[in-house]
Design a protein around this motif. Structure first.
Motif, PDB file in Angstrom:
ATOM      1  N   UNK A   1       0.861  -1.178   0.000  1.00  0.00           N
ATOM      2  CA  UNK A   1       0.000   0.000   0.000  1.00  0.00           C
ATOM      3  C   UNK A   1       0.895   1.224   0.000  1.00  0.00           C
ATOM      4  N   UNK A   2       0.589   2.164  -0.875  1.00  0.00           N
ATOM      5  CA  UNK A   2       1.403   3.364  -1.000  1.00  0.00           C
ATOM      6  C   UNK A   2       0.519   4.591  -0.875  1.00  0.00           C
ATOM      7  N   UNK A   3       1.073   5.654  -0.306  1.00  0.00           N
ATOM      8  CA  UNK A   3       0.369   6.925  -0.238  1.00  0.00           C
ATOM      9  C   UNK A   3       0.686   7.703  -1.506  1.00  0.00           C
ATOM     10  N   UNK A   4      -0.368   8.090  -2.224  1.00  0.00           N
ATOM     11  CA  UNK A   4      -0.203   8.840  -3.468  1.00  0.00           C
ATOM     12  C   UNK A   4      -0.991  10.130  -3.348  1.00  0.00           C
ATOM     13  N   UNK A   5      -0.376  11.215  -3.774  1.00  0.00           N
ATOM     14  CA  UNK A   5      -1.048  12.513  -3.709  1.00  0.00           C
ATOM     15  C   UNK A   5      -2.233  12.534  -4.664  1.00  0.00           C
ATOM     16  N   UNK A   6      -3.383  13.034  -4.195  1.00  0.00           N
ATOM     17  CA  UNK A   6      -4.561  13.168  -5.036  1.00  0.00           C
ATOM     18  C   UNK A   6      -4.329  14.340  -5.992  1.00  0.00           C
ATOM     19  N   UNK A   7      -4.715  14.168  -7.259  1.00  0.00           N
ATOM     20  CA  UNK A   7      -4.481  15.216  -8.255  1.00  0.00           C
ATOM     21  C   UNK A   7      -5.794  15.635  -8.897  1.00  0.00           C
ATOM     22  N   UNK A   8      -5.844  16.904  -9.310  1.00  0.00           N
ATOM     23  CA  UNK A   8      -7.046  17.422  -9.976  1.00  0.00           C
ATOM     24  C   UNK A   8      -6.942  17.180 -11.480  1.00  0.00           C
ATOM     25  N   UNK A   9      -7.868  17.750 -12.239  1.00  0.00           N
ATOM     26  CA  UNK A   9      -7.911  17.505 -13.682  1.00  0.00           C
ATOM     27  C   UNK A   9      -6.699  18.069 -14.409  1.00  0.00           C
ATOM     28  N   UNK A  10      -6.026  19.086 -13.829  1.00  0.00           N
ATOM     29  CA  UNK A  10      -4.839  19.672 -14.458  1.00  0.00           C
ATOM     30  C   UNK A  10      -3.567  18.926 -14.103  1.00  0.00           C
ATOM     31  N   UNK A  11      -3.664  17.934 -13.216  1.00  0.00           N
ATOM     32  CA  UNK A  11      -2.491  17.181 -12.798  1.00  0.00           C
ATOM     33  C   UNK A  11      -1.770  17.787 -11.616  1.00  0.00           C
ATOM     34  N   UNK A  12      -2.378  18.775 -10.985  1.00  0.00           N
ATOM     35  CA  UNK A  12      -1.764  19.409  -9.819  1.00  0.00           C
ATOM     36  C   UNK A  12      -2.310  18.779  -8.547  1.00  0.00           C
ATOM     37  N   UNK A  13      -1.516  18.825  -7.491  1.00  0.00           N
ATOM     38  CA  UNK A  13      -1.909  18.225  -6.220  1.00  0.00           C
ATOM     39  C   UNK A  13      -3.070  18.988  -5.587  1.00  0.00           C
ATOM     40  N   UNK A  14      -3.997  18.221  -5.013  1.00  0.00           N
ATOM     41  CA  UNK A  14      -5.147  18.811  -4.324  1.00  0.00           C
ATOM     42  C   UNK A  14      -4.712  19.172  -2.902  1.00  0.00           C
ATOM     43  N   UNK A  15      -5.002  20.407  -2.499  1.00  0.00           N
ATOM     44  CA  UNK A  15      -4.633  20.873  -1.154  1.00  0.00           C
ATOM     45  C   UNK A  15      -5.899  21.245  -0.411  1.00  0.00           C
ATOM     46  N   UNK A  16      -5.864  21.027   0.894  1.00  0.00           N
ATOM     47  CA  UNK A  16      -6.973  21.466   1.738  1.00  0.00           C
ATOM     48  C   UNK A  16      -6.390  22.159   2.975  1.00  0.00           C
ATOM     49  N   UNK A  17      -7.198  23.001   3.597  1.00  0.00           N
ATOM     50  CA  UNK A  17      -6.732  23.777   4.739  1.00  0.00           C
ATOM     51  C   UNK A  17      -7.005  23.001   6.031  1.00  0.00           C
ATOM     52  N   UNK A  18      -5.935  22.734   6.805  1.00  0.00           N
ATOM     53  CA  UNK A  18      -6.037  22.056   8.090  1.00  0.00           C
ATOM     54  C   UNK A  18      -5.272  22.912   9.104  1.00  0.00           C
ATOM     55  N   UNK A  19      -5.985  23.384  10.148  1.00  0.00           N
ATOM     56  CA  UNK A  19      -5.378  24.228  11.191  1.00  0.00           C
ATOM     57  C   UNK A  19      -4.682  25.457  10.605  1.00  0.00           C
ATOM     58  N   UNK A  20      -5.261  26.044   9.583  1.00  0.00           N
ATOM     59  CA  UNK A  20      -4.708  27.256   8.991  1.00  0.00           C
ATOM     60  C   UNK A  20      -3.572  27.023   8.014  1.00  0.00           C
ATOM     61  N   UNK A  21      -3.210  25.754   7.750  1.00  0.00           N
ATOM     62  CA  UNK A  21      -2.139  25.452   6.805  1.00  0.00           C
ATOM     63  C   UNK A  21      -2.707  24.693   5.619  1.00  0.00           C
ATOM     64  N   UNK A  22      -2.121  24.935   4.457  1.00  0.00           N
ATOM     65  CA  UNK A  22      -2.525  24.162   3.266  1.00  0.00           C
ATOM     66  C   UNK A  22      -1.730  22.859   3.241  1.00  0.00           C
ATOM     67  N   UNK A  23      -2.454  21.747   3.222  1.00  0.00           N
ATOM     68  CA  UNK A  23      -1.828  20.431   3.289  1.00  0.00           C
ATOM     69  C   UNK A  23      -2.284  19.598   2.092  1.00  0.00           C
ATOM     70  N   UNK A  24      -1.356  18.855   1.504  1.00  0.00           N
ATOM     71  CA  UNK A  24      -1.674  17.982   0.383  1.00  0.00           C
ATOM     72  C   UNK A  24      -2.513  16.800   0.862  1.00  0.00           C
ATOM     73  N   UNK A  25      -3.509  16.406   0.051  1.00  0.00           N
ATOM     74  CA  UNK A  25      -4.378  15.283   0.370  1.00  0.00           C
ATOM     75  C   UNK A  25      -3.788  14.021  -0.263  1.00  0.00           C
TER      76      UNK A  25
END
Length: 178
Positions: free
Chosen positions: A65-89
Motif C-alpha cells: 500500500x502506497x500513499x499517493x497525492x490526489x491530483x485534480x484535472x490539471x495534474x496538480x496536487x489537491x490541497x486542503x486547509x487544516x489548522x490554517x495550513x494548506x496540506x496535500x491530500x
C-alpha cells in the motif's frame, strides 16, 4: 598474451570509454566504433546479457500500500486547509511491485557498476529538461533484452566490418545485438 586491450588510454579513461560504449550498445541496440574497441565492448556486453538471462525470472510479486497525492484535472496536487495550513491530500493505493531475490539484486548491482545512468529525451523536446525520463538499464536488460536470448548459449552480439575511417584509416565496425 594480455587479458585485455589497452586502447592507447590510461586505465580510468579506458574504463569510462568502455562503460559508455556498453551503455550505448544496450540502450540503442547498435554502435559504430573501431574493431579493437568493439571486441572489448563485446566481452563486457555479453557478460551483462548472460547475467540478465540467468536472473530474469528471479523475483517475487509483492502487493504494497502506497500513499499517493490526489491530483485534480490539471495534474496538480489537491490541497486542503487544516489548522490554517494548506496540506496535500493523500490517498492509499494498492500496488503490485517486483521484489528482487538476493541473487537478482546482486546481478542488478553488478550491472549498475558497469552501466551509466541514461536519460531519455523525447524527440519533440530536444534540448529541454521537460518530460525527460531516467531509464533503468538493469531493468531494461532483465525485461527486454534477456527474454530475446533465452534459448541462446552466448553470441548475443555481431560485429560487421564497415570499412576504413577517412581520418586515420582505422577499421570501423558495426557492433549490434543479434
Amino acid at each position: 598474451m594480455a587479458k585485455y586491450r589497452k586502447l592507447g588510454r590510461t586505465s580510468d579513461q579506458r574504463k569510462a570509454l568502455l562503460r559508455n560504449q556498453v551503455t550505448a550498445l544496450l540502450y540503442n541496440g547498435k554502435i559504430v566504433t573501431t574493431e579493437a574497441k568493439a571486441k572489448e565492448v563485446r566481452k563486457i556486453a555479453e557478460g551483462l546479457i548472460a547475467m540478465g538471462i540467468r536472473e530474469k525470472d528471479n523475483f517475487e510479486e509483492v502487493t504494497v500500500t502506497a500513499k499517493v497525492a490526489r491530483k485534480d484535472s490539471d495534474g496538480k496536487r489537491v490541497k486542503e486547509v487544516v489548522d490554517g495550513k494548506r496540506v496535500t491530500v493523500y490517498d492509499e493505493v494498492e500496488k503490485t511491485i517486483k521484489k528482487d531475490l538476493p541473487s537478482r539484486l546482486h546481478a542488478r548491482r553488478q550491472m549498475n557498476r558497469v552501466l551509466y545512468p541514461v536519460t531519455s529525451v523525447p524527440a519533440e523536446n530536444k534540448g529541454r529538461k521537460k518530460n525527460t525520463k531516467k531509464v533503468d538499464m538493469a531493468a531494461k536488460i532483465f525485461d527486454e533484452i534477456a527474454p530475446k536470448y533465452v534459448g541462446r548459449n552466448g553470441g548475443y552480439t555481431r560485429i560487421v566490418k564497415i570499412g576504413q575511417r577517412k581520418g586515420d584509416g582505422a577499421l570501423e565496425v558495426l557492433l549490434e545485438l543479434v
